[in-house]
Structure formats: C-alpha cells, structure tokens
Design an enzyme around this catalytic site. Structure first.
Site: not given
Lengths: 342, 342, 342, 342
Positions: A148-150, A153
């Site tokens: 997932g992109c979150n 991060a």
C-alpha cells in the site's frame, strides 16, 4: 534483448504511470495492455499524454497471449486481482499492485477486506514488495505484492527504528497527508475538483484504514511481538504525494542515526540533514523518498517525516523496481527520472 | 565522451528544468552552475528535488573556467544576459534562454525592452531558436536565442498557416492561458498562492506584451509583409503549461491540412485528429506539443489550439533540443520523457 | 413577514448556493427543500457547510405542500425541470435555473437540446432572467428563466455594444475561462481533482455549446438582424468564476463609453477604469460583476473582459435577484455580501 | 447609531477580511483605514474585491483623528503593533490581531519573540481573545489580544478536555494542516503558487512555533500545572483553513462528552456526531468551527479534529466577535455568513 511486458489494468492511474516509466526504460518493451471497460480503445485516447508512444491498444485480458510475456504488472482493483492472477500461467512473473497479496495470513485478509481470499495458495507464495527490505526474496520471487502507498510511507519511517530498538513500540502515531491520485480514477463526489480543492479533512479515521493490516503484519514480525500503530490519513488538494508525519518516543539522535545508517546505501532513500524537513513537491514525479528527523522541546520525542510520490515510489515505481530485480536487471533502471518542479 | 555543460543562472526555474532534463541525458555532463545571489550554496539546498544528483555547487560566473566547457546555457534575466554573454569566450557555444537575442533589429529590441541593446553585434549573430523552423541554422550556430514561451506557442499555431497561405493575415487573434511558472521565481503579490489560486485574469492586455515583438518579426518575415496579431495572455492557476487559442479566418480543412502536413515528421509536435482538442495536462513535464484544429458553425472560421509546457518545450526543453543540434547529437536526446499525469 | 421559499433540486451546487444566500436574507424563509436521490437526508449531511442553519430535510417534490409557498426556485436538471414545473400550481411564482425556459422558440430549443419541449405554453410565458435587461418584465413575471452562466457573462460584455451600435456585428469572438462548478456535481473523470487541477483545455469547441442558442436569440433580437458569435469555453482549475474575453471590432473609447453609461446605475455591475482588467477572484462568492475594456495596438480593436461568479451572479445570485423583484422586495436584498478574498 | 471603526493595517489579509465582514454589519461603520506603504491608495485598488464599498482611502496612522472612533482593530505586524498601540489614546477600545499582547508574562514574550516587550503595562491590561473562554472579561476590556490562529484551533480541541480532566496532560500531540493565508501577504519563494501548490511539508517543526507560547500559558493555567504539547504545523495548498488533528489519551466517549457539553450553547462551535470528521471546506469563509471526535482500535486513544477558517474565526472573525462584545452588541452580529462551498 528487451523483456516483454504486459500491463493488466492499464486504464487506471497506476497503469498509466507504469507506461510512463517504462517508456524510457532501455530493457523493457510493452507488448500488451488490458482494460476491461475500455477494451478496444487506443491507449492514447484513454490517456492523451501517452499518445506519442507506439503502444498496443487496450484489450481484454483473455485476448492476451502470455506465451511471449516475461512479466506482467497487474494494476487491477483488489478482489479482481486475485481472480485474474489465479488464472494466469503459473510460470509467468507477476508484480501485483493491488492489495490482494500483501497480507500473508488469510484471516487478516478477511478481517480487513471483508471476504475470504480466493487464492490462498498464491497468498503464501507472494513476496511483500517493499524493495529495500525484501530485496533478496524479490529477486527470486515469481509473484510480488506491491505495498500500500501509505504502508510504504509509514514503513520507511518506522522499520529502521524498530530494527534498531530506539523507540517505544506502544506509542507510534502516523499522521498522513495524502494526494488524491491514491484514490484512483474513482467517480466520487468528494474527489471532484470542486469539492476537494481548497481544503483538507481526515478519512478512515479511528483505526479503520486497511493499510493498518500491513503495518500490523510487518511491524509485529520485525519486533517479534504485536505492534499496533495509530494511523490517520488526510486527503489534501494535490495529485501526487504522501507526507507521513510519524510521532515516536525515543532519543531523536538515535532515531536519526537508525534511519541514516539503514538507508545510507539506498539509491532512492535520502535522509536529510538532522532537523531538515522534506516536501512532497521535491519528490513528485520520481521514485525518490525524502526523510526528515527532528527532536522536540519535550525530551524523548522525535518526529520523522517521510515524503514520497504515491503513484511512483508508493506504487508503480516500486513495482518497476521490483520487476527490475525479478528480471535480473539493475534495480534503478528506468527510475532515475528527476522529480518535476515546479 | 560526454559534453561538458555550464548553466548560468541555475537558481531559477528554467535553470532547474535544464538540470532535470540533463540528469538523464546520456551525452552531457554538468560541470558548472552559476547563481549570483545564491553563490556558495549547494544546488540541492536551492532545489531539494535535485539533491540526489551529484551537482557542482553554485558559483559566481566569474569563478567558472570555461576552457573545458562545450556549451553554456544562459538562463539569466534579460538585460543581464547580454552583458554576461558579451564577456564570455567568443568560441563558446551558447544557448540563451533570455529575451536578449530574440529580436534581430536593434530598434525593435529598444522599442519592446525600453533601452538600447548592449551587444548589437551578437544580436546579429544569434539564431532564433524555434527548432522546427530554424533547424539547419541552429545546427551551425554558435549563439542561439531561445524563443519566448508564448511566442513559441503562438508560432506553432500560425506559422504553417502563413506558409500555406490559408488564412487572413489581418485577422489573427491569440488568446493564451498561462501557467504561473512562466513568470519565474519573482516575488510579487499576484504570484502568491493565496492570490493566484482559484481564479484567472488577463495581463499585458491591449497589445503590450513583449512577445509581440517576436510575433511581428517572425510572421512578417514569413509573409513578406507586415503582420500584426492581437494577443492577450491570461494568468491561470497552474504551474506548467500554455494553452494558446488561435482564432483565424480561413477554411478549417485547409488550416488542418497545413498544420498536419507541416508537422508530420516532427518528433515533438502532434497534430490531433480534426476537432479533437488538446489539454496542457497531457504535455506537462515534457517536450511534446499537442495541436488541435476545429471549424465553427460560422463558415470560414477556424480555431487552432496549441498546448505545451512553457518551462520545457517553451524554454528549457527547446534549449536542450537546440543544444543537441549544436553539439551534433540526436535532436531528441534526453527529451523523450513522457508527460506526467495525473 | 417573511416570504416562504421552496428550493427544488437542493442537493446540487446551485441549490446549496441559494440556501447560502437566503441564510442571511431578512425577508425569506426556506420552508421546503427537495432532492430526489437524497430525499430523507438532512441538508447538513448533504452539505455540511450548511449544518448550522435550521433547514428542513430533503424530501421528494410530491411531498411538498405548495399552498403556503410564495416562490419556488427550481434548480433541477434541464428536461426534468419542464416536467416538474408543468405540474406545479399555476399561480406559484417560479424562478427556474435550468436551461428549459431560456429559449422562446420551440424550434431553437429542440435544435440545441435535442428533443421537443414538453411545456411549450410555459415557454412562451417565461421571462428571460438577465435582470439588468429584463427588470420590468421580471417584476411582473410568474415564471422567470435563469440565464446560462456563460450566456450571462457574454451578454454583459456585448449587449450594450449592440445597443449603442459601436461594434461590427459580424465579428464577435468570446473566449471564456470557466471554473468547474459550472459543470455541477457531475461524476465525470475530467472533473476529478486529479485530472482537472494543474491545467486547462477547451470544450464544446467549434460552435457546439448550447449557450449559443441564448446568444443568438438575444443578440439577434437586440440588433434586429441575425447575429452569430464565435464562442469557445475553456475549463480551468478553479471552482467559481467565469472570465469572458470578448474580442470586438470598434472604437475602444466608444466601447468603453457604451458599457460605462449603460451600467452606471447598476448596483452589481462595475465597469473598471479604462484599460484596467478584472479578475474572477475579485468577485468570487458574490453577486458582483467586474468589467474591463482595453484597446489594442491595432486600431479599431477592443477587448472587453467580464468576470463574474458563475454560481452566484451567473446562477443562484441572479435567481435571487429576480425573486426579490417578483416578490416586491429590494432587488439587492441578501446579495450585498462582499467577495471572499483571499 | 453605528459605531465608528478604524482598521490599522488594512492592506493585509486580516485587514481585508475585517472590511469584508463589517461590510454587512448593521451596527458598524468604517471611518478610517491605515496602511503604511500603501497610504494614499484607494482600498479598491489594493483589494479590488472591496471596490464596491464606499471606503475611506488608506492613510498613515498619524493622519487619523481618533476622537470620533469607537473602536480600532489593529492588524499590524507584531512588534509594530505594541509601538502603535502604546501611542493611541488610552480610552480607545482596541482589538489587536497581532501576537503582541497574547502572552501575559514579559519573559515568555521575550523568549518566543526574541526581544523585550515595549509596552509591558499594556500587556498586563490586555485580555486574551478566545471568546468562548474569556467572554466576560472581553466584554469589560479596553484592549483585547486576538489569539494565534493555530492557538485558537488547538485550544478549541483541548481546553474542554483539560477542564473535564479526561486526558493525559503529558501526551498531547497537535498535528496541523494550514492554509497559506495564515502566512499573510509575505513575499517569500515558498509561498508562491509555483512552489506551494501541488504538495505539502511541515514547518517550524521540533517545538519551535511561537504559538506554543500561547498553548503553554493557557493549558498550564487551566490545568494548574505545567502542560507542554507537541505541535507541528504543515503548510498545505489551500488558502483558508486550519485542520488541527489532536491525538490524546483518554476515553473517547468522555472526550466527546466534554466537548459536546462545553460547546452545546455556543453559536459558532459545532461538535459533529461521534466519529464524524470535519473538513476545512465546510467552514471556509465563515466564523464557524466544526469539531469531530473519534476513538481508535487502540483502547484509550482519541482523535479530536478541529476545522476553522484561519482568517475568519482564527483571526478577523474572532476579532469582530470580540468587538461586538466590547461595544455591547450581539456577539454574532455580522458573523452569521454561511461558509462558501464549493
């Protein structure tokens, strides 16, 4: 000789981003693009910014002959992805950008995604795609699950801190500011320019966002005990970028050292000088990640801020980085494009 | 072997854009960067998005040893540029991005820029940098004058129509919508986010914009008689892009044919199917130009709409394209980056 | 005593804008709000910015008792509007914001909207709602047809010039820059923040926009002969505002005088000093219109630029202004809110 | 009879916002506007959105005759403000919008603002302007110190929780997302549209923001012991709005109850239903504050999110609310304007 690439689900933003990146990749050639509802259309009509490239038209997946394909990127919606991948040739290398193979535990998948997994055996096979932490496994993998992109991060901020044992594992807060392309090409009122521009608000607040499943899985495995973070994303009026502000308890210098040491030899991860802070604008359009660390006037508190481009490093750039490894290429091939500013 | 490149005035947007483009150019190496007020700073501190590149620090121009430099890009403010270039070695190849060498006639320069030119002899030597129309001269040139970004957009729309004789030369209206990076890194209230975002307005209305000098020079030379256009730019809340809407009188099919024929073999100029319209978003971050043509319900009227990225094709990308020619390289080297969308 | 107001179609942007304006109107009270798909919802759930107002819940139109209603605003989609209004009590005062009653000629309606009108007799009864030009008729009207927002902007630029006979009627070009709220709350890919922000493009180019029907009707009636304008709207990344750049042929001083004289006593129409140019930001959120006039270096050319807020003066503000007249109130009641800047 | 109002520092954003609000205030009349660098200009030239109002021209402060003035708003830069106010008539009612009189302790002032206070006696006299918590003192005050906009947002989230004793006082984290108008009309590169739009980043990270002085003063006084919060603001690409995400430790239901009870009778403070989250867009342009509370999957954690318009409720709206009290008017007079959406 160029590797032959197929992109399934090429009519969404991550599909388009893959095409953009591969366009100047010296060792890859796109041989097939699929898009269910837009099958039959030229890619340049779906995405006019790609019209100068000599791309194949969009087709339905079943029309693709995978025999000559070296690797397929699967940029389909979750749930669809597992059905499609289950039916693909078992020797085809695949990088999946959906959520379907991120969680190794079928029970966790069902908990976060609301229904049983349809390809449990593949779920076991899949390697988690956070390149800098799974590099060797990815190199050998047949199926890689993009993060997932979150989740990417947040992990870039926290993983080295758990590894180094420099923070309180029971008090990690992740406050994210998210560009809107992370929501995809979805037709929803709140994603309209008229409604999103000019302001911000939290979403999936209260521990409900699905990327928590990834944090739980990864941080707990790393710590050897259950770790739960508090995580709130906020939708903000820009297109590309995630800024993750991580509030942790620990010595700021130790926190800084853990990050700087861990990422010292990583091409795409840049730890800024102590107390300097990153901006999403400085990584937008690129595969780079900028990381800032600061202390606070309250002793024992540290702030770690991570900036990345959700579509690139958070999704399609990561996918390409993994594909490079899987195909025996240089990991950074096609990914050294500088961010676009202003 | 890589060509050695200096960029003078690297702390502005066009300087940064040159660095971005050259970063993945296989035949160029940046050996010097100048910035007057920011001399002594690392480029990565001025522009954090470029921090991963191993760039030389900013210095003052007089500190640069030009003996090993193959070509200098001059991205300085106008008026300054002519003073600087006059003092550079006479055998140094130069691409100037300022307004200083665009107008061949010293009287015209003085009329539009308000004072006499300080390097009249160089003004004569300079070749006008609209690549697709001055390609052969640029190849042989020592000093090339980059065009105005508006001037480029307008000329791409109109030049082939004058060449083909298909429009009324006395009734050309250019209505432009301009992204704000064209104004540079100027500290002005009207360029603040708080004042520019959320709306639009005309500027330099009434035939006062300096790029009119270029239109006059080029269109009149082409037509063999004086041609004056009516031109109004509008500042709009986006960073990159010019959309030029050209209202002309002539047969729309003939207009379309003139453009399609003229640009058929150009790498960066794409004439869309008849009646399809371009968007600045589809070229932003790239050297590509999209051109649309439509007729109207009123017979004998045509609309030509040109979209380009003012910082790239309108300025630094054009400059690099010209530099490639001057250095005997492939014209598109380093410039095939796809636009960034969304 | 307050007039009782119903708003049909209150879940769209023009409905919400009506509620916003009426919220501080001293002589109106909202007694009913309809919204088909959102019937049953509280208005504060559909539009949280209105939650502090004690508003009635959304209902279906057939649930409304119109017996105590003094005036209904009809903010429904065109085609729906004519069906709904046909069924309303014949003595109910109505301000319609749709396109359904703008064109007096049924043949013109069918030409522009693609099917026969379902309420031809009402079409005849309806008064065109451009307040400053139909004030007396509006005062006596039962049914007023709000103008198109583009049509309003264009007419404010051109009508006085036709009346004064100071321009060439055969050479009028209207180039519009439009904020996105004019497209309503429509779920379309091109209206997403990710796709609209950061750039601009023309739409309905080539004489195809429906508001041309209004221009034709009004300008031709005024001139006493057919007048056709060339009109191209451009979608730009802001929410509120239309900037209409009108290119006309005539003496700029005469053009200026015609506008300044015509609007000298109008509360909401401000003609700026000669050569000053308006900005949409300076009228956003208000019922005011700013108008600028400039000459050109080419003699006999004038540029007239009109800025208004499409949702307010271009739609709901205009509607309220007309309702004030119809109800015998001061025309500017509830409409003196200053624009919001920055 | 209308109260006579002067606005000192009317050429900045908070000055313009005061004018906007007072424009429809039934009991106030603006009789003087000052602006040092812009003295002599018409207000409509400085802020064209205010040109329809019959405003006095900008003058220098020393040109103002304060004898007939009932109340002065002082919207000057900090440090300047204390010098100016010291020289004003001692019986003039003043609402100061600067930072100069927020901190009661001269040592704290010097610590956060870097130099000794020049009007220590006035500092003691000043009443802190957070209306809902200092209402009675404000009513009697001669000099009211408007709060910092961040300080207002944070206090609306936290004060009732301290009062009710429902949270851990040693673990309060405030993560703010800030619109750019809070930075004022400052000419800085990072505030340019080209640099701010399209992304986000933290500023004053690490416990360095001056509004911490206000948090310390207010929270410690309330708790009867020192309370220090961790506070990080982030600049985001919108013009109006602060979204404050407060991470606290306590029972979410108790947290919710404390806020809902405390604000139940407040006109401008709206506590949303439990778990509903606010958006800055829903309060922009208004004096309203929306507050959301959520629990987390981790027991004992609560998230409180506050949305307000920094220019209005965070600054000029608050100032007007206080002025209403000081002048014996209804507190909400002139402030019931609904938010502007979209």
């Amino acid at each position: 000789m160029s590797k032959k690439i197929a992109i399934l689900g090429a009519s969404g933003y991550t599909g388009a981003e893959l095409v953009r990146l591969i366009a100047t990749h010296p060792g890859m050639e796109i041989v097939a693009l699929s898009g269910e509802r837009k099958a039959g259309m030229a890619m340049g009509d779906v995405f006019p910014h790609l019209r100068h490239l000599g791309l194949p038209d969009l087709v339905k997946i079943e029309e693709i002959d995978f025999s000559g394909v070296d690797l397929a990127f699967c940029a389909l919606p979750h749930a669809t992805s597992q059905e499609v991948i289950k039916a693909l040739p078992r020797d085809l290398k695949i990088v999946d950008l959906s959520a379907d193979f991120r969680l190794r535990d079928p029970a966790e998948y069902e908990k976060w995604y609301g229904k049983p997994h349809a390809a449990v055996e593949l779920q076991k096979e899949a390697v988690y795609g956070l390149t800098e932490f799974y590099r060797e496994a990815i190199r050998e993998a047949r199926l890689v699950a993009g993060t997932g992109c979150n989740a990417a991060a947040g992990q870039y901020a926290i993983r080295p801190l758990i590894e180094a044992g420099v923070i309180d594992l029971d008090d990690i807060i992740l406050d994210l500011k998210n560009g809107v392309s992370g929501a995809g090409r979805s037709l929803k009122e709140n994603l309209l320019h008229a409604e999103l521009s000019g302001g911000t608000y939290p979403y999936s607040a209260g521990g409900k966002h699905r990327h928590l499943g990834e944090f739980d899985q990864e941080f707990s495995a790393l710590a050897g005990r259950p770790v739960m973070v508090q995580f709130t994303p906020h939708l903000a009026p820009f297109n590309r970028g995630i800024l993750a502000s991580a509030y942790v308890k620990g010595d700021p210098e130790a926190v800084y050292k853990a990050l700087a040491d861990r990422y010292a030899s990583e091409t795409f991860l840049e730890v800024l000088p102590f107390a300097a802070m990153p901006s999403t604008r400085s990584v937008a359009g690129s595969n780079f990640v900028h990381i800032g660390v600061s202390g606070d006037r309250i002793p024992g508190r540290a702030l770690v801020v991570v900036a990345l481009d959700n579509l690139c490093k958070g999704s399609s750039g990561q996918a390409l980085q993994n594909a490079n490894l899987m195909l025996g290429m240089d990991e950074s091939e096609g990914l050294m494009l500088a961010p676009v500013f202003p």
